[in-house]
Write a protein that holds these residues in place. Sequence first.
Motif, mmCIF file in Angstrom:
data_model
loop_
_atom_site.group_PDB
_atom_site.id
_atom_site.type_symbol
_atom_site.label_atom_id
_atom_site.label_comp_id
_atom_site.label_asym_id
_atom_site.label_seq_id
_atom_site.Cartn_x
_atom_site.Cartn_y
_atom_site.Cartn_z
ATOM 1 N N THR A 1 33.441 -11.058 -2.441
ATOM 2 C CA THR A 1 33.744 -11.893 -3.606
ATOM 3 C C THR A 1 34.097 -13.312 -3.183
ATOM 4 O O THR A 1 33.685 -14.292 -3.816
ATOM 5 N N GLN A 2 34.850 -13.438 -2.082
ATOM 6 C CA GLN A 2 35.201 -14.772 -1.593
ATOM 7 C C GLN A 2 33.954 -15.563 -1.178
ATOM 8 O O GLN A 2 33.828 -16.748 -1.481
ATOM 9 N N ASN A 3 33.012 -14.890 -0.517
ATOM 10 C CA ASN A 3 31.766 -15.558 -0.130
ATOM 11 C C ASN A 3 31.042 -16.115 -1.352
ATOM 12 O O ASN A 3 30.606 -17.274 -1.361
ATOM 13 N N LEU A 4 30.906 -15.291 -2.370
ATOM 14 C CA LEU A 4 30.196 -15.702 -3.580
ATOM 15 C C LEU A 4 30.929 -16.841 -4.290
ATOM 16 O O LEU A 4 30.313 -17.809 -4.745
ATOM 17 N N ALA A 5 32.261 -16.698 -4.391
ATOM 18 C CA ALA A 5 33.037 -17.707 -5.116
ATOM 19 C C ALA A 5 33.004 -19.056 -4.413
ATOM 20 O O ALA A 5 32.861 -20.108 -5.053
ATOM 21 N N GLU A 6 33.119 -19.049 -3.094
ATOM 22 C CA GLU A 6 33.110 -20.322 -2.365
ATOM 23 C C GLU A 6 31.710 -20.952 -2.367
ATOM 24 O O GLU A 6 31.581 -22.176 -2.407
ATOM 25 N N ALA A 7 30.680 -20.122 -2.349
ATOM 26 C CA ALA A 7 29.323 -20.659 -2.458
ATOM 27 C C ALA A 7 29.109 -21.273 -3.842
ATOM 28 O O ALA A 7 28.479 -22.333 -3.969
ATOM 29 N N ALA A 8 29.651 -20.607 -4.869
ATOM 30 C CA ALA A 8 29.549 -21.148 -6.233
ATOM 31 C C ALA A 8 30.280 -22.479 -6.345
ATOM 32 O O ALA A 8 29.802 -23.412 -7.005
ATOM 33 N N ASP A 9 31.419 -22.565 -5.700
ATOM 34 C CA ASP A 9 32.172 -23.818 -5.718
ATOM 35 C C ASP A 9 31.388 -24.931 -5.022
ATOM 36 O O ASP A 9 31.353 -26.075 -5.499
ATOM 37 N N GLU A 10 30.743 -24.607 -3.923
ATOM 38 C CA GLU A 10 30.025 -25.628 -3.140
ATOM 39 C C GLU A 10 28.860 -26.224 -3.938
ATOM 40 O O GLU A 10 28.623 -27.439 -3.888
ATOM 41 N N VAL A 11 28.126 -25.377 -4.692
ATOM 42 C CA VAL A 11 26.957 -25.892 -5.433
ATOM 43 C C VAL A 11 27.315 -26.247 -6.876
ATOM 44 O O VAL A 11 26.451 -26.560 -7.668
ATOM 45 N N LYS A 12 28.626 -26.187 -7.170
ATOM 46 C CA LYS A 12 29.131 -26.587 -8.489
ATOM 47 C C LYS A 12 28.532 -25.758 -9.635
ATOM 48 O O LYS A 12 28.020 -26.280 -10.628
ATOM 49 N N VAL A 13 28.582 -24.439 -9.460
ATOM 50 C CA VAL A 13 28.217 -23.525 -10.552
ATOM 51 C C VAL A 13 29.123 -23.811 -11.744
ATOM 52 O O VAL A 13 30.320 -24.077 -11.584
ATOM 53 N N LYS A 14 28.583 -23.773 -12.958
ATOM 54 C CA LYS A 14 29.385 -24.083 -14.141
ATOM 55 C C LYS A 14 30.366 -22.958 -14.474
ATOM 56 O O LYS A 14 31.553 -23.200 -14.713
ATOM 57 N N THR A 15 29.860 -21.717 -14.513
ATOM 58 C CA THR A 15 30.694 -20.578 -14.893
ATOM 59 C C THR A 15 30.447 -19.411 -13.953
ATOM 60 O O THR A 15 29.286 -19.037 -13.717
ATOM 61 N N PHE A 16 31.525 -18.824 -13.429
ATOM 62 C CA PHE A 16 31.463 -17.674 -12.529
ATOM 63 C C PHE A 16 32.285 -16.559 -13.166
ATOM 64 O O PHE A 16 33.496 -16.700 -13.346
ATOM 65 N N VAL A 17 31.629 -15.452 -13.517
ATOM 66 C CA VAL A 17 32.296 -14.330 -14.180
ATOM 67 C C VAL A 17 32.299 -13.137 -13.242
ATOM 68 O O VAL A 17 31.240 -12.626 -12.857
ATOM 69 N N ALA A 18 33.491 -12.684 -12.863
ATOM 70 C CA ALA A 18 33.620 -11.534 -11.968
ATOM 71 C C ALA A 18 33.990 -10.296 -12.783
ATOM 72 O O ALA A 18 34.858 -10.351 -13.653
ATOM 73 N N ILE A 19 33.335 -9.177 -12.497
ATOM 74 C CA ILE A 19 33.625 -7.918 -13.181
ATOM 75 C C ILE A 19 34.740 -7.211 -12.436
ATOM 76 O O ILE A 19 34.621 -6.904 -11.248
ATOM 77 N N SER A 20 35.836 -6.928 -13.137
ATOM 78 C CA SER A 20 36.962 -6.224 -12.534
ATOM 79 C C SER A 20 37.137 -4.861 -13.214
ATOM 80 O O SER A 20 36.224 -4.389 -13.899
ATOM 81 N N THR A 21 38.281 -4.264 -13.055
ATOM 82 C CA THR A 21 38.500 -2.904 -13.528
ATOM 83 C C THR A 21 39.954 -2.703 -13.924
ATOM 84 O O THR A 21 40.852 -3.404 -13.424
ATOM 85 N N ASP A 22 40.197 -1.744 -14.810
ATOM 86 C CA ASP A 22 41.578 -1.424 -15.163
ATOM 87 C C ASP A 22 42.332 -0.809 -13.990
ATOM 88 O O ASP A 22 43.561 -0.771 -13.975
ATOM 89 N N LYS A 23 41.604 -0.345 -12.981
ATOM 90 C CA LYS A 23 42.251 0.222 -11.794
ATOM 91 C C LYS A 23 42.910 -0.851 -10.934
ATOM 92 O O LYS A 23 43.627 -0.534 -9.975
ATOM 93 N N ALA A 24 42.671 -2.138 -11.275
ATOM 94 C CA ALA A 24 43.333 -3.232 -10.573
ATOM 95 C C ALA A 24 44.762 -3.432 -11.056
ATOM 96 O O ALA A 24 45.530 -4.184 -10.448
ATOM 97 N N VAL A 25 45.140 -2.782 -12.147
ATOM 98 C CA VAL A 25 46.475 -2.919 -12.711
ATOM 99 C C VAL A 25 47.394 -1.881 -12.082
ATOM 100 O O VAL A 25 47.118 -0.682 -12.132
ATOM 101 N N ASN A 26 48.504 -2.364 -11.475
ATOM 102 C CA ASN A 26 49.426 -1.462 -10.766
ATOM 103 C C ASN A 26 48.641 -0.460 -9.917
ATOM 104 O O ASN A 26 48.753 0.754 -10.091
ATOM 105 N N PRO A 27 47.814 -0.933 -9.005
ATOM 106 C CA PRO A 27 46.872 -0.056 -8.309
ATOM 107 C C PRO A 27 47.547 1.002 -7.454
ATOM 108 O O PRO A 27 48.542 0.733 -6.777
#
Length: 624
Positions: A394-420
């Motif tokens: 995810t960090q690779n994708l996000a930093e690459a998006a930042d470098e090329v100035k992507v307008k919108t980056f939407v990451a799919i998460s999960t309810d299992k991320a809450v109090n994991p």
Amino acid sequence: MLFRKRTLILMLIDAMLINLAAFGSFYLRFEEGIPLDYYQTYYQTAIGGTILYLAVFYVFGLYNRLWQYASTGELLSIIYAVSVGTGGTVAAVYFYGLSNAANLPYIRMPHTAAIILWLAMVFLIGGSRFIWRILQENTYDRHVPGSQKQVLIVGAGDAGVLAARELKNRNYRDGRPVGFIDDNHSKQNLHLLGIPVLGTRKDIARIVKGHNINEVIIAMPSASGESVREIVQICEKSGVQLKIMPGVYDIISGDINVTPIREVQVEDLLGRDPVSVDLEEVAGYVAGETVLVTGAGGSIGSEICRQIARFNPGKLVLLGHGENSIFDIEQELRGEHPGIDYITEILDIKDREKVFLIFNRYKPGVVFHAAAHKHVPLMERNPEEALKNNVVGTQNLAEAADEVKVKTFVAISTDKAVNPTSVMGATKRTAEMLIQSLDLRSQTKFVAVRFGNVLGSRGSVIPTFKRQIAQGGPVTVTHPDMVRYFMTIPEASQLVIQAGAMGNGGEIFILDMGKPVKIVDLAKDLIRLSGFEPDVDIKIQFTGIRPGEKLFEELLTAEEGVTSTKHSRIFVAKPNGIDVKLLEELTHVVRERGSFLTRDEVIELLQTVIPAFRTKTAKAVVNQ
């Protein structure tokens, strides 16, 4: 050639009817016969009317309609066309008479004859067209193969009418509608399409027995899951085959594209309201853009691609690790939406150099990140892989998006991320924190969308239950009190795309999952829908909670809270404080040691950014 022949025949029939109406209008006006003085006016009306009416009917499209399916719309078209034709005929006769008044005595067309002409034309032209509809509605061939199946339709509303007409349009090959069931007492003992309303849902068992019903069709698109489940249980006790009419939304959106009547599925028992998507808002940030989807071959990623393709992106980049799944979705999309430029890229999101290469090559404007390791027990046994893929990837994708100035980056998460309590959940929470931290210093809008289990996805329990039922059981459930939130794949994908349109950056969007469902109830429903009785034909076996699992999933931590958005099914979690330095230290260690991290080291690393994270099952997993 066939169309021209059909049009010519209809015009000849109409010409005869026009002359009949013209003669009848004058004949009825003058009870003792048409006076000699009016014969000239009558001839002008018949000849001029024939030409004008045929021309008007052609312009109004009365010769290119399938009249066996005629409805009120076609009747209005006939009335409009006849009105224009009658007005034109009366005007033509009037002005023709005036222009020849010097040579012939001018006798105007009687007003009463004009009114009678209009009425006669509506009756004759309308009757000639609707006779096909009448014949269609009243054809009841008792010798059609398979027509002995007796069908009961639950729901005497619009969907019930569609179901009844569907059976009629198939010439009753799939059964004959015997009656309707409806809980509205004002509809009792009335008839719909000539079919009686026989009672309420409480009368289903009696009606099934009394009328020898073989099949029940549920035609209640807006019914709750509880209502559908109750009807399913009643019908199963009566031993009849059960089908359902999907919601009109499913048909319009293209989810139902073969036939509107199908077998009842587990999704129908959830009773979700249709998801409303602001098409204009979504098209505003997707249309014409280069859209990149990671995990494009997966269940969620592929559905996001299907939904995005509807909004005409400039390019759609399908990025995934599995070559076969990427090939399949590419071929499907090219067949359904051939006008879009599709690009397929096979890569591992952990490969930082290749990720940056792809982003610099295509410079996407919108990114949907659906690639992830998300199988909870499997990630408990391979925690370092979850950490590398879900966090570093995810960090690779996000930093690459930042470098090329992507307008919108939407990451799919999960309810299992809450109090994991699982490694998978903890890595997904860490990924949420990563994109939130990057959003603070980037021009790209980074958002995450958090939701629960998806019915029909690769990680769903449904395929497992179906396989176990096909094998004769037992169906395995981890715990009798295990509860989960569920969504359908199209529903989740549409809300993810909508959330991307709403994001300002840094938000974690929470999708409204409705009421949680007990897994054991889901298993029982699926067993019944397969034609068996739970714990009689197919046993249910409880196997115990697996490593990393918990009985109840949550959508929010106590600290986050939630605020509403303009969409009734999407909420925003309030941001928590994020220690950017700790996140950087974690990702640095993973990049340095990656595959060589031990289980305990993975747990300790995750605890540095999520202090509340504990895994009570680590020792148990190690000993397996």
